[in-house]
Enzyme design. Structure first.
Site, PDB file in Angstrom:
ATOM      1  N   GLY A  10       0.478  -1.154  -0.127  1.00  0.00           N
ATOM      2  CA  GLY A  10       0.136  -0.140  -0.083  1.00  0.00           C
ATOM      3  C   GLY A  10       0.829   1.158  -0.088  1.00  0.00           C
ATOM      4  O   GLY A  10       0.661   2.136   0.817  1.00  0.00           O
ATOM      5  N   ALA A  11       1.869   1.339  -0.911  1.00  0.00           N
ATOM      6  CA  ALA A  11       2.874   2.617  -1.031  1.00  0.00           C
ATOM      7  C   ALA A  11       2.505   3.334  -1.927  1.00  0.00           C
ATOM      8  O   ALA A  11       3.451   4.411  -2.452  1.00  0.00           O
ATOM      9  CB  ALA A  11       4.322   1.782  -1.040  1.00  0.00           C
ATOM     10  N   SER A  12       1.369   3.478  -2.529  1.00  0.00           N
ATOM     11  CA  SER A  12       0.773   4.381  -3.615  1.00  0.00           C
ATOM     12  C   SER A  12       0.695   5.609  -3.103  1.00  0.00           C
ATOM     13  O   SER A  12       0.456   6.735  -3.953  1.00  0.00           O
ATOM     14  CB  SER A  12      -0.177   3.756  -4.508  1.00  0.00           C
ATOM     15  N   ASN A  88       1.681  -2.125   5.484  1.00  0.00           N
ATOM     16  CA  ASN A  88       1.056  -0.939   5.705  1.00  0.00           C
ATOM     17  C   ASN A  88      -0.572  -0.713   5.033  1.00  0.00           C
ATOM     18  O   ASN A  88      -1.261  -0.110   5.403  1.00  0.00           O
ATOM     19  CB  ASN A  88       2.077   0.121   5.061  1.00  0.00           C
ATOM     20  N   TYR A 153     -12.283  -2.004  12.395  1.00  0.00           N
ATOM     21  CA  TYR A 153     -10.868  -1.469  12.093  1.00  0.00           C
ATOM     22  C   TYR A 153     -10.179  -1.510  13.227  1.00  0.00           C
ATOM     23  O   TYR A 153      -8.928  -2.285  13.195  1.00  0.00           O
ATOM     24  CB  TYR A 153     -10.920   0.093  11.710  1.00  0.00           C
ATOM     25  N   LYS A 157      -6.665  -3.812  13.849  1.00  0.00           N
ATOM     26  CA  LYS A 157      -5.368  -3.388  14.111  1.00  0.00           C
ATOM     27  C   LYS A 157      -4.879  -3.962  15.530  1.00  0.00           C
ATOM     28  O   LYS A 157      -3.574  -4.226  15.726  1.00  0.00           O
ATOM     29  CB  LYS A 157      -5.536  -1.785  14.368  1.00  0.00           C
TER      30      LYS A 157
END
Ligand code: NAP
Length: 245
Positions: A10-12, A88, A153, A157
């Site tokens: 998820g590094a975009s 991530n 969520y 987490k």
């Protein structure tokens, strides 16, 4: 960190982008993973290359067990090693518990928690062979403290924390460290989607009085990935302006 291979899921954009930039600045070759945002992921790679770093973008939905297996097999084949994994990738689908749909619960758990499991499961195969590796997963203060409107969520987490500690115990004997970073409210597209009222209420709960930046989280991840953090494993580092203390 030269010649180390790092994978950031998820590094975009947002925190993942900042982590990819920080690891590349420290000398790692970075695999910029994305799911839907191909153009943005390629822009991150371009930015890293322009700054003199090495990077490649590879698409993969981390919630897909088989897809994640192929991703890490490809990286191991092309680069010969995997030194750093940063889990991530994450989404929110907020709503009050009594109104939350089964789909919204399952999707958040599937990407945020099962996605991290899938990546650890497949990346650790190569790390075990190397007898070295760094795994860092992005949790959240919501996983530490709970948060009304985020049952799915927060569960995902908090699950990251249990996953991190179990993996740390299993993999320590092979020289692999596993840690989590738990950000508080960070200024990204995820939190820009919140209403002004929610953002104001959130800021009022932060002892330092303001939202953090993606670079604040990236600095903590870069430290845990560095040679200086070799004796740290199974820990949860909050980067939250003091919110969860
Ligand atoms: P963001 O701006 O919404 O970015 C999320 C990233 O995750 C995007 O790059 C997205 O890529 C990727 N992604 C989503 N689903 C994916 C999938 N199935 N497979 C692969 N990649 C996927 O979020 P952010 O604020 O930077 O958050 C990053 C991480 O930090 C998340 O885990 C989040 O829960 C956590 N966090 C954020 C905050 C905060 O305040 N922002 C606080 C605590 C924790 P595509 O668009 O390409 O799908």
């Amino acid at each position: 960190m030269s010649e180390r291979i790092a994978v950031v899921t998820g590094a975009s954009r947002g925190i993942g982008r900042a982590i990819a930039m920080a690891l590349a600045k420290d000398g790692a070759t970075v695999i910029v993973n994305y799911n839907g945002s191909k153009e943005r992921a390629f822009a991150v790679v371009e930015e890293i290359r322009e700054a003199g770093g090495r990077a490649e973008a590879i698409g993969c939905d981390v919630s897909d067990f088989k897809g994640a297996e192929e991703l890490f097999q490809r990286i191991a084949r092309d680069y010969g090693r995997i030194d750093i994994l940063v889990n991530n990738a994450g989404i929110t689908k907020d709503g009050l518990l009594m109104k939350m749909s089964e789909e919204d619960f399952d999707r958040v758990i599937s990407i945020n928690l099962k996605g991290a499991f899938n990546c650890i499961r497949h990346a650790s195969r190569q790390m075990l062979k190397q007898r070295s590796g760094r795994i860092i997963s992005i949790s959240s203060v919501s996983g530490v403290m709970g948060n009304a409107g985020q049952a799915n969520y927060s569960a995902s987490k908090a699950g990251i924390i249990g996953l991190t500690k179990s993996a740390a115990r299993e993999l320590a004997g092979r020289g692999i460290t596993v840690n989590a970073v738990a950000p508080g409210f960070i200024d990204t597209e995820m939190t820009q989607a919140l209403s002004d009222k929610v953002r104001e209420n959130a800021a009022a709960q932060i002892p330092l009085g303001h939202f953090g930046q993606a670079e604040d989280v990236a600095a903590a991840v870069a430290f845990l990935a560095s040679g200086q953090a070799g004796y740290i494993t199974g820990q949860v580092l909050c980067v939250d302006g003091g919110m969860a203390m």
